[in-house]
Design a protein around this motif. Structure first.
Motif, PDB file in Angstrom:
ATOM      1  N   VAL A  88       0.837  -1.196   0.000  1.00 54.70           N
ATOM      2  CA  VAL A  88       0.000   0.000   0.000  1.00 54.70           C
ATOM      3  C   VAL A  88       0.876   1.251   0.000  1.00 54.70           C
ATOM      4  CG1 VAL A  88      -1.677   1.328   1.337  1.00 54.70           C
ATOM      5  CG2 VAL A  88      -1.952  -1.149   1.086  1.00 54.70           C
ATOM      6  N   GLN A  89       1.939   1.239   0.805  1.00 55.58           N
ATOM      7  CA  GLN A  89       2.826   2.403   0.870  1.00 55.58           C
ATOM      8  C   GLN A  89       3.525   2.638  -0.465  1.00 55.58           C
ATOM      9  OE1 GLN A  89       5.865   2.047   3.854  1.00 55.58           O
ATOM     10  NE2 GLN A  89       6.752   4.066   3.425  1.00 55.58           N
ATOM     11  N   LEU A  90       4.061   1.579  -1.062  1.00 58.99           N
ATOM     12  CA  LEU A  90       4.743   1.722  -2.351  1.00 58.99           C
ATOM     13  C   LEU A  90       3.772   2.171  -3.438  1.00 58.99           C
ATOM     14  CD1 LEU A  90       7.290   1.308  -4.132  1.00 58.99           C
ATOM     15  CD2 LEU A  90       6.548  -1.064  -4.428  1.00 58.99           C
ATOM     16  N   SER A  91       2.585   1.581  -3.461  1.00 56.53           N
ATOM     17  CA  SER A  91       1.612   1.925  -4.497  1.00 56.53           C
ATOM     18  C   SER A  91       1.132   3.362  -4.356  1.00 56.53           C
ATOM     19  CB  SER A  91       0.426   0.961  -4.418  1.00 56.53           C
ATOM     20  OG  SER A  91       0.851  -0.380  -4.565  1.00 56.53           O
ATOM     21  N   ALA A  92       0.862   3.791  -3.118  1.00 54.23           N
ATOM     22  CA  ALA A  92       0.395   5.159  -2.912  1.00 54.23           C
ATOM     23  C   ALA A  92       1.470   6.174  -3.292  1.00 54.23           C
ATOM     24  CB  ALA A  92      -0.024   5.348  -1.454  1.00 54.23           C
ATOM     25  N   LEU A  93       2.716   5.909  -2.921  1.00 52.37           N
ATOM     26  CA  LEU A  93       3.804   6.839  -3.232  1.00 52.37           C
ATOM     27  C   LEU A  93       4.047   6.927  -4.731  1.00 52.37           C
ATOM     28  CD1 LEU A  93       6.112   8.694  -2.344  1.00 52.37           C
ATOM     29  CD2 LEU A  93       7.547   6.659  -2.077  1.00 52.37           C
ATOM     30  N   THR A  94       4.165   5.781  -5.390  1.00 58.30           N
ATOM     31  CA  THR A  94       4.430   5.795  -6.830  1.00 58.30           C
ATOM     32  C   THR A  94       3.239   6.343  -7.606  1.00 58.30           C
ATOM     33  OG1 THR A  94       3.717   3.474  -6.917  1.00 58.30           O
ATOM     34  CG2 THR A  94       6.084   3.906  -6.742  1.00 58.30           C
ATOM     35  N   ALA A  95       2.020   6.071  -7.137  1.00 58.55           N
ATOM     36  CA  ALA A  95       0.844   6.620  -7.820  1.00 58.55           C
ATOM     37  C   ALA A  95       0.787   8.130  -7.682  1.00 58.55           C
ATOM     38  CB  ALA A  95      -0.428   5.979  -7.261  1.00 58.55           C
ATOM     39  N   LEU A  96       1.132   8.649  -6.500  1.00 59.92           N
ATOM     40  CA  LEU A  96       1.117  10.098  -6.297  1.00 59.92           C
ATOM     41  C   LEU A  96       2.181  10.781  -7.153  1.00 59.92           C
ATOM     42  CD1 LEU A  96       0.038  12.563  -4.789  1.00 59.92           C
ATOM     43  CD2 LEU A  96       1.675  12.067  -2.959  1.00 59.92           C
ATOM     44  N   LEU A  97       3.405  10.269  -7.113  1.00 58.29           N
ATOM     45  CA  LEU A  97       4.473  10.853  -7.926  1.00 58.29           C
ATOM     46  C   LEU A  97       4.174  10.702  -9.414  1.00 58.29           C
ATOM     47  CD1 LEU A  97       7.642   9.632  -5.961  1.00 58.29           C
ATOM     48  CD2 LEU A  97       6.598  11.901  -5.925  1.00 58.29           C
ATOM     49  N   GLY A  98       3.699   9.528  -9.808  1.00 59.45           N
ATOM     50  CA  GLY A  98       3.375   9.311 -11.220  1.00 59.45           C
ATOM     51  C   GLY A  98       2.245  10.196 -11.698  1.00 59.45           C
ATOM     52  N   ALA A  99       1.254  10.447 -10.825  1.00 59.40           N
ATOM     53  CA  ALA A  99       0.136  11.303 -11.209  1.00 59.40           C
ATOM     54  C   ALA A  99       0.590  12.746 -11.392  1.00 59.40           C
ATOM     55  CB  ALA A  99      -0.970  11.220 -10.158  1.00 59.40           C
ATOM     56  N   VAL A 100       1.395  13.253 -10.463  1.00 61.34           N
ATOM     57  CA  VAL A 100       1.846  14.646 -10.552  1.00 61.34           C
ATOM     58  C   VAL A 100       2.729  14.847 -11.780  1.00 61.34           C
ATOM     59  CG1 VAL A 100       3.221  16.428  -9.431  1.00 61.34           C
ATOM     60  CG2 VAL A 100       1.647  15.034  -8.068  1.00 61.34           C
ATOM     61  N   LEU A 101       3.731  13.993 -11.941  1.00 59.69           N
ATOM     62  CA  LEU A 101       4.637  14.140 -13.082  1.00 59.69           C
ATOM     63  C   LEU A 101       3.920  13.844 -14.400  1.00 59.69           C
ATOM     64  CD1 LEU A 101       7.819  12.416 -11.573  1.00 59.69           C
ATOM     65  CD2 LEU A 101       7.322  14.867 -11.756  1.00 59.69           C
ATOM     66  N   GLY A 102       3.011  12.876 -14.391  1.00 61.31           N
ATOM     67  CA  GLY A 102       2.279  12.553 -15.608  1.00 61.31           C
ATOM     68  C   GLY A 102       1.366  13.681 -16.053  1.00 61.31           C
ATOM     69  N   VAL A 103       0.743  14.370 -15.100  1.00 60.00           N
ATOM     70  CA  VAL A 103      -0.121  15.505 -15.444  1.00 60.00           C
ATOM     71  C   VAL A 103       0.696  16.629 -16.074  1.00 60.00           C
ATOM     72  CG1 VAL A 103      -1.517  17.352 -14.452  1.00 60.00           C
ATOM     73  CG2 VAL A 103      -1.936  14.994 -13.791  1.00 60.00           C
ATOM     74  N   LEU A 104       1.879  16.885 -15.539  1.00 62.46           N
ATOM     75  CA  LEU A 104       2.729  17.936 -16.112  1.00 62.46           C
ATOM     76  C   LEU A 104       3.122  17.607 -17.548  1.00 62.46           C
ATOM     77  CD1 LEU A 104       5.039  18.725 -13.046  1.00 62.46           C
ATOM     78  CD2 LEU A 104       3.020  19.991 -13.832  1.00 62.46           C
ATOM     79  N   VAL A 105       3.499  16.348 -17.779  1.00 62.76           N
ATOM     80  CA  VAL A 105       3.859  15.941 -19.145  1.00 62.76           C
ATOM     81  C   VAL A 105       2.631  15.982 -20.051  1.00 62.76           C
ATOM     82  CG1 VAL A 105       4.780  14.055 -20.545  1.00 62.76           C
ATOM     83  CG2 VAL A 105       5.769  14.528 -18.305  1.00 62.76           C
ATOM     84  N   ALA A 106       1.486  15.511 -19.550  1.00 64.81           N
ATOM     85  CA  ALA A 106       0.271  15.509 -20.356  1.00 64.81           C
ATOM     86  C   ALA A 106      -0.164  16.922 -20.719  1.00 64.81           C
ATOM     87  CB  ALA A 106      -0.844  14.788 -19.600  1.00 64.81           C
ATOM     88  N   HIS A 107      -0.008  17.865 -19.784  1.00 66.37           N
ATOM     89  CA  HIS A 107      -0.372  19.251 -20.086  1.00 66.37           C
ATOM     90  C   HIS A 107       0.529  19.826 -21.174  1.00 66.37           C
ATOM     91  CE1 HIS A 107      -0.368  23.673 -19.395  1.00 66.37           C
ATOM     92  NE2 HIS A 107      -1.667  23.471 -19.270  1.00 66.37           N
ATOM     93  N   ALA A 108       1.817  19.498 -21.110  1.00 71.99           N
ATOM     94  CA  ALA A 108       2.729  19.961 -22.158  1.00 71.99           C
ATOM     95  C   ALA A 108       2.360  19.363 -23.512  1.00 71.99           C
ATOM     96  CB  ALA A 108       4.167  19.604 -21.792  1.00 71.99           C
ATOM     97  N   VAL A 109       1.933  18.109 -23.518  1.00 70.70           N
ATOM     98  CA  VAL A 109       1.546  17.458 -24.768  1.00 70.70           C
ATOM     99  C   VAL A 109       0.236  18.037 -25.294  1.00 70.70           C
ATOM    100  CG1 VAL A 109       0.830  15.258 -25.792  1.00 70.70           C
ATOM    101  CG2 VAL A 109       2.775  15.325 -24.234  1.00 70.70           C
ATOM    102  N   ALA A 110      -0.739  18.243 -24.400  1.00 64.80           N
ATOM    103  CA  ALA A 110      -2.054  18.725 -24.831  1.00 64.80           C
ATOM    104  C   ALA A 110      -2.015  20.156 -25.351  1.00 64.80           C
ATOM    105  CB  ALA A 110      -3.054  18.614 -23.678  1.00 64.80           C
TER     106      ALA A 110
END
Length: 302
Positions: A88-110
């Motif tokens: 749960v700890q690993l999944s929550a941490l990686t999901a949070l970091l992946g969501a934040v960084l992924g949104v930034l990349v997605a915004h640049a792409v969009a």
């Protein structure tokens, strides 16, 4: 000459007329029967088998089966509980970091005006999001392992870097979670209507005020849905962690594999099924939070 055909209307509360809603007939359910049968066959039967094995015990002497809560209790104690908390700890941490960084990349792409850049980014995200397992672990071992190329050139060992740890596993998971978030978020960002931004600008709102009061509230359910997807992907990942860290990082998927294979203790198959049932319950709780918000977001992004 025959009279023209008209659609039945009902009077609204404000004196206007609205089309009468047609009731769904039995044909709608008949069309969904193949999907329901496929879902029940592929998901219902395995789920029933896991639940039955988690709450029963078979006597090897006479073959009798009785119901018991011992396996569920053991799955929430000692090292099994530690592995569940670690996942749960690993999944929550990686999901949070992946969501934040992924949104930034997605915004640049969009927001990019380059069609080639958008196509290349989405294609690369589709490939990287499905790249995992043993090949991904081997690629990181050869690159950032103890004798990896980057580790030797940058002297990462002297900086305290260790690929075969919780931190190293987090970095490896982000390799396929960030592209997955990009794939999920780009359509939601495309759903933001330009008229909303123009209206906010005409009313004197800054860019930060637009995102705070309009953009983020509308995108919040979709972003939460992406976080849930990333959480579930990391929570269920097994092959990458097994090839990379083995048993040095307590994860529930590794405990299930050990219990089923009897690497540590024999006769723990039912405890492994109980751990699998625990994972299903956690995933169900997360989805229960996500689905109502997703319906709310769909009203704005249609």
């Amino acid at each position: 000459m025959s009279a023209p055909t008209t659609t039945p209307l009902t009077t609204g509360t404000a004196g206007g007329t609205t089309p009468r809603r047609r009731r769904r007939g039995p044909r709608t359910w008949l069309a969904a029967l193949p999907l329901l049968a496929f879902t029940g066959l592929c998901f219902g039967i395995p789920l029933g088998a896991i639940a039955f094995g988690a709450v029963t015990r078979t006597d090897p002497a006479n073959g009798s089966t009785r119901f018991t809560g011992e396996h569920l209790a053991r799955s929430l104690q000692g090292p099994y509980l530690g592995s569940l908390a670690g996942s749960v700890q690993l999944s929550a941490l990686t999901a949070l970091l992946g969501a934040v960084l992924g949104v930034l990349v997605a915004h640049a792409v969009a927001t990019s005006r380059s069609t080639a850049l958008r196509s290349a980014a989405l294609t690369a995200s589709g490939v990287l999001a499905n790249f995992g397992g043993v090949p991904l672990a081997f690629a990181f071992i050869a690159t950032a392992g103890i004798s990896g190329v980057v580790t030797q050139l940058a002297d990462l060992t002297g900086l305290g870097w260790n690929l075969y740890s919780f931190t190293g596993l987090t970095v490896v998971y982000l390799y396929f979670l960030i592209p997955l978030m990009v794939i999920v978020t780009v359509p939601a960002l495309d759903g933001l209507r330009p008229q909303w931004r123009e209206a906010a600008r005409n009313n004197g709102a800054s860019t930060w005020q637009f995102w705070r009061h309009v953009g983020l509230p509308v995108l919040a359910p979709s972003l939460l849905g992406g976080f849930v997807l990333l959480f579930g992907t990391a929570f269920a990942a097994h092959a990458t962690a097994a090839a990379l860290v083995g048993g040095s990082v307590p994860l529930v998927t590794l405990k299930i594999a050990d219990a089923l294979s009897g690497n540590v203790l024999t006769g723990q198959e039912n405890v492994a099924l109980a751990l699998g049932l625990d994972m299903i319950l956690i995933a169900g709780l997360v989805m229960a939070v996500y689905l109502p918000l997703q319906r709310r977001s769909a009203r704005w992004l249609r």
